[in-house]
Design an enzyme around this catalytic site. Sequence first.
Site, short mmCIF file in Angstrom:
data_model
loop_
_atom_site.label_atom_id
_atom_site.label_comp_id
_atom_site.label_asym_id
_atom_site.label_seq_id
_atom_site.Cartn_x
_atom_site.Cartn_y
_atom_site.Cartn_z
CG LEU A 1 -2.15 -23.48 61.54
CD1 LEU A 1 -2.37 -22.88 60.16
CD2 LEU A 1 -3.40 -23.32 62.41
CE1 TYR B 1 -5.34 -35.56 63.79
CE2 TYR B 1 -7.74 -35.78 63.82
CZ TYR B 1 -6.60 -35.02 63.59
OH TYR B 1 -6.73 -33.72 63.17
CE LYS C 1 -4.67 -32.22 65.57
NZ LYS C 1 -3.88 -30.99 65.32
N GLY D 1 -29.59 -6.79 8.55
CA GLY D 1 -30.99 -6.76 8.16
C GLY D 1 -31.87 -7.81 8.80
CB VAL D 2 -31.13 -10.93 10.70
CG1 VAL D 2 -31.88 -11.86 11.65
CG2 VAL D 2 -30.54 -11.72 9.53
#
Length: 380
Positions: free
Chosen positions: A54, A104, A108, A283-284
């Site tokens: 790599l 490049y 390669k 109680g809501v």
Amino acid sequence: MINVTVTGAGGFIGKNLVDRLLREKGVKLKQYRHGDDLSLLHEYLNDTDIIYHLAGVNRPQNKDEFESVNRGLTESIVSYLIDHHKTPKIVFTSSTQAEHNNPYGLSKKAAEDVLKAYNMKTGADVCIYRLPGVFGKWCRPHYNSVVATFCQEISHDKDIEIHDADKMLELVYIDDVIDSFINCLEQKKQEKSFYYTINQTFHTTVGEVAQKLYEIKKVRESLIIPDLSDKLTKYLYTTYLSYLDANNFSYKLPVHEDERGSLVELIKSHQAGQIFISTSRGGVVRGNHYHHTKVEKFCVLKGKAAIKLREIDSEKLINYQVSDQNIEIVDIPPGYTHSIENVTDGEIIVMFWANELFDPDNPDTIYLDVQPNEADEKKG
């Protein structure tokens, strides 16, 4: 046991591959990194079954490095193997730029030719991947990935430069690359081909990538998660988050408070509705309304509550007693007026899901008391 050597182990692809290989059973891994002495690599080559080559440069300060690294290191590896009668499989990361006449790409392509000659001379397997733009976590910004650069800049509130929004991009996600590389561990060579491909790639434009990333950035304000069923969007979202600074992982949400308690919206989605939580004092009662198309799910996370439902053309009351002692979800179908009551003295916390985003211009919420009489049928 498979002896594996990875060159470029500290780079973007290398780091992801090494992490995966370390979790593979039956793999003994050696890592060659930038700055290591070449003699160390030669030592590794004496006892290796597969080389993931790599190492390479994309944007060197001196263009001569294209030749000395991309081609030169490959030649050094191959020469050593031939001289010492070694024939490990070599998996090589080339680039789609190998099809183009630039420094490049030419370097390669030259490295590819060296590996093909190695195959012709020794019969060893050679797997060449001409990768398009790879993106994902740990990719270096301002180097070889427009996605990495955009993620870095946008996540840090910096402007990005787009010279041609319509420029086509071919992208591949790092995990797909690594999956394919791992398959090479025991995969036999393809007949009549040195070239291998990644099963899933994405075709998009520079402008579309930028647009998606800006939408992802706005999630913290809008709370609207993008459509993650689109894999490119999903992978861009994952990648974007990896570029946040460690002190910027959290963000505050607006809290809507009144005499009943509070309500906080968490997540919204055009495809999957929205999630919000509420607190209610003792109680809501919340609700006493119904919907025609909107459906919801209620889940009590803290405390105890009574969820009541009644079909709007019926007097039959349905009552679910739910609490944090036995977490469950109650579905709220359309056409049922419903309410949720805190039946404790303390605060309750409830999580809600609705199948659509709230639209103030079309709320689909019709108020109707759930309990017109004392009829009561216990459920749950």
